[in-house]
Design a protein around this motif. Structure first.
Motif, mmCIF file in Angstrom:
data_model
loop_
_atom_site.group_PDB
_atom_site.id
_atom_site.type_symbol
_atom_site.label_atom_id
_atom_site.label_comp_id
_atom_site.label_asym_id
_atom_site.label_seq_id
_atom_site.Cartn_x
_atom_site.Cartn_y
_atom_site.Cartn_z
ATOM 1 N N SER A 122 -47.460 22.006 41.780
ATOM 2 C CA SER A 122 -47.287 21.910 40.324
ATOM 3 C C SER A 122 -46.604 20.594 39.973
ATOM 4 N N GLU A 123 -46.923 20.083 38.811
ATOM 5 C CA GLU A 123 -46.263 18.851 38.382
ATOM 6 C C GLU A 123 -44.762 19.085 38.244
ATOM 7 N N PRO A 124 -43.952 18.197 38.775
ATOM 8 C CA PRO A 124 -42.500 18.389 38.751
ATOM 9 C C PRO A 124 -41.875 18.042 37.402
ATOM 10 N N LEU A 125 -40.579 18.313 37.301
ATOM 11 C CA LEU A 125 -39.787 17.929 36.138
ATOM 12 C C LEU A 125 -38.864 16.784 36.529
ATOM 13 N N LEU A 126 -38.511 15.967 35.547
ATOM 14 C CA LEU A 126 -37.603 14.852 35.795
ATOM 15 C C LEU A 126 -36.489 14.853 34.750
ATOM 16 N N PHE A 127 -35.257 14.822 35.220
ATOM 17 C CA PHE A 127 -34.087 14.739 34.345
ATOM 18 C C PHE A 127 -33.414 13.388 34.556
#
Length: 523
Positions: A122-127
């Motif tokens: 799945s496409e990741p998240l970036l903070f």
């Protein structure tokens, strides 16, 4: 004559009938316009006490004590010593994170963390965040400030400033904890968000949580001076690794408690885009010489006329989609006439634009703004300079390009001998959609942490590191969940910068909700 009179009466009657039908149409359009329904919303303030743990406060305070002031001279190795200390400090106070996550250092001081999820397909998240801070006028950090080995609250200095210009109540790099507040440069911009992210992740890891999808954290170290060495290199690193993100989260909007029409409810302003930047130096040429024999118009007089043209004839105002969305969100709390104007922009937009233009804050949302910031003539009182220079700063509304603004300036300078130089330029960002899981996750997290708040998209006025990550995501959201009053907003980059313990605790809670809820969401 009678026929002519009858024709006038009939014509007048037709006009009255047309206006009546038009008015009825405007009213009906207002009544059926999809303003958010408020009557069915039960607004309850969160009863939970959002006080961070003692350990969370201590770790944050230790980071504030390290004076990571942005370094403009990249060859000044001594100026980077605080950044070295900060890099060494994080693994010491967050050993669990450094054990679970893969960590990388990009371009010496850019910090990247990779938290592997259950489903890496799945496409990741970036903070995002950054740990550089702006300088404090008249203050040179001492050894005690840079010593991050002491971070127990009771050991922190709380000494009023006497040798520092301005009105800091506590040393700007002490992290003093007083009366429910943490004082220090970077509490709001932007170490607070960095430590809140790490605290949220650390708490989730301690509870055995593992995200559904990969999560990344990227912390730049020169955002305050453009992010050209930090965020730009990190974004390029992600692009080279062919990593695209489902959503990117950065600073930008806040929880505003005084938005007109919000019925007293705080409004979470989520930046779905940000304005661009253009600074021009305009050199105006004329006759120079001795002040005893001045020409009819010196270069400085002509520069003043150019200034007047630039100030009077600004870029046209318009409503872009995020601002239209914002107006719709708060519109249901307005009176009927304002709602009618919002609902019938097809006809009443000129009136709406005129009203919004009258306030500096709302004016900045509807046009590329023009700010004359500097002007210079000769260096002596009895000398007429053959060249006077003015500096103009534009903040570009998405849809206006740097080229378009320069053409606008050239048109206004017609008739004068001028030379226009670009001092700095950055196009406005793209606009991120609101109908995405990334935006929905913000709304859901806010329900848990700020149940009384409305969530509304808007345009971030200032620049952020997020702009550089457009190469790896189409869904970029700029929001820091802090409820700040007007005084607290003014402390950013200013004296007495502080964050309340409640704000810090809520921010930790918000990121816990955002990470865990999105991670368990649709794949």
């Amino acid at each position: 004559m009678k026929k002519k009179k009858n024709s006038i009466v009939i014509g007048f009657g037709i006009i009255i009938l047309f206006l009546f039908i038009l008015l009825i149409g405007l009213v009906i359009k207002t009544l059926i316009y999809p303003f958010p329904k408020r009557d069915n919303v039960v607004v309850e303030k969160s009863a939970k006490k959002w006080v961070p743990s003692e350990k969370a406060i201590q770790r944050f305070v230790g980071g504030l004590r390290i004076p990571t002031v942005s370094v403009t001279d990249t060859s000044d190795t001594e100026a980077y010593l605080p950044f070295e200390r900060f890099k060494a400090y994080l693994p010491r106070v967050y050993p669990r994170i450094y054990h679970i996550m893969d960590t990388s250092v990009i371009n010496e001081y850019g910090l990247v963390f990779h938290w592997k999820g259950k489903n890496s397909s799945s496409e990741p998240l970036l903070f995002l965040s950054h740990y550089d801070v702006v300088p404090v006028a008249g203050y040179v950090p001492g050894d005690s400030d840079a010593d991050s080995s002491v971070y127990n609250i009771q050991d922190l200095p709380s000494v009023p400033i006497t040798a520092v210009a301005g009105r800091w109540d506590y040393s700007p790099f002490s992290g003093a904890v007083v009366n429910g507040r943490i004082y220090g440069r970077g509490t709001l911009d932007m170490k607070g968000m960095l430590f809140a992210l790490l605290e949220a992740a650390d708490t989730l890891i301690a509870g055995g949580y593992r995200p559904e999808r990969d999560i990344w954290f990227a912390f730049g170290y020169d955002e305050e001076i453009g992010g050209t060495q930090g965020a730009r290199y990190i974004a390029d690193y992600f692009k080279e690794q062919n990593i695209r993100f489902a959503a990117v989260y950065d600073e930008g909007g806040i929880v505003n408690t005084s938005v007109p029409g919000a019925e007293g409810r705080p409004v979470a302003l989520v930046g779905v885009g940000e304005k661009g930047l253009l600074t021009l130096n305009v050199k105006v040429y004329g006759m120079g010489g001795h002040s005893s024999m001045p020409p009819q118009k010196s270069s400085l007089v002509m520069a003043a006329e150019v200034i007047e043209r630039l100030n009077a004839d600004q870029m046209p105002a318009r409503i872009i989609p995020p601002v239209a969305s914002f107006l719709t969100n708060i519109g249901s709390g307005q009176g009927f006439i304002p709602r009618m104007v919002i609902a019938n922009r097809w006809l009443l937009q000129p009136l709406l634009l005129k009203t919004l233009s009258e306030n500096p804050a709302s004016n900045a949302l509807i046009r590329t703004t023009t700010a004359i910031t500097m002007a210079k003539g000769s260096d002596a009182p009895n000398v007429l300079s053959s060249m006077s220079e003015i500096t103009v700063n534009f903040r570009l509304l998405p849809g206006d390009s740097v080229e378009k603004v320069i053409e606008h300036v050239e048109k206004l300078c017609k008739g004068y001998e001028v030379e226009i130089e670009v001092a700095s330029a950055r196009e406005a960002s793209g606009i991120s959609p609101e109908n995405t899981p990334g935006y929905e996750a913000i709304c859901n997290a806010m329900k848990a942490v700020y149940p009384e708040a409305l969530v509304a998209a808007y345009i971030t006025i200032g620049g952020t590191d997020a702009y550089k990550y457009q190469i790896v995501s189409d869904n970029i959201y700029r929001f820091m969940p802090l409820a700040l009053n007007e005084y607290e907003q003014r402390t950013i980059h200013n004296e007495n910068e502080y964050i309340s313990l409640e704000n810090y605790g809520r921010m930790i809670g918000y990121f816990k909700e955002l990470i865990s809820n999105y991670g368990a969401g649709s794949q």
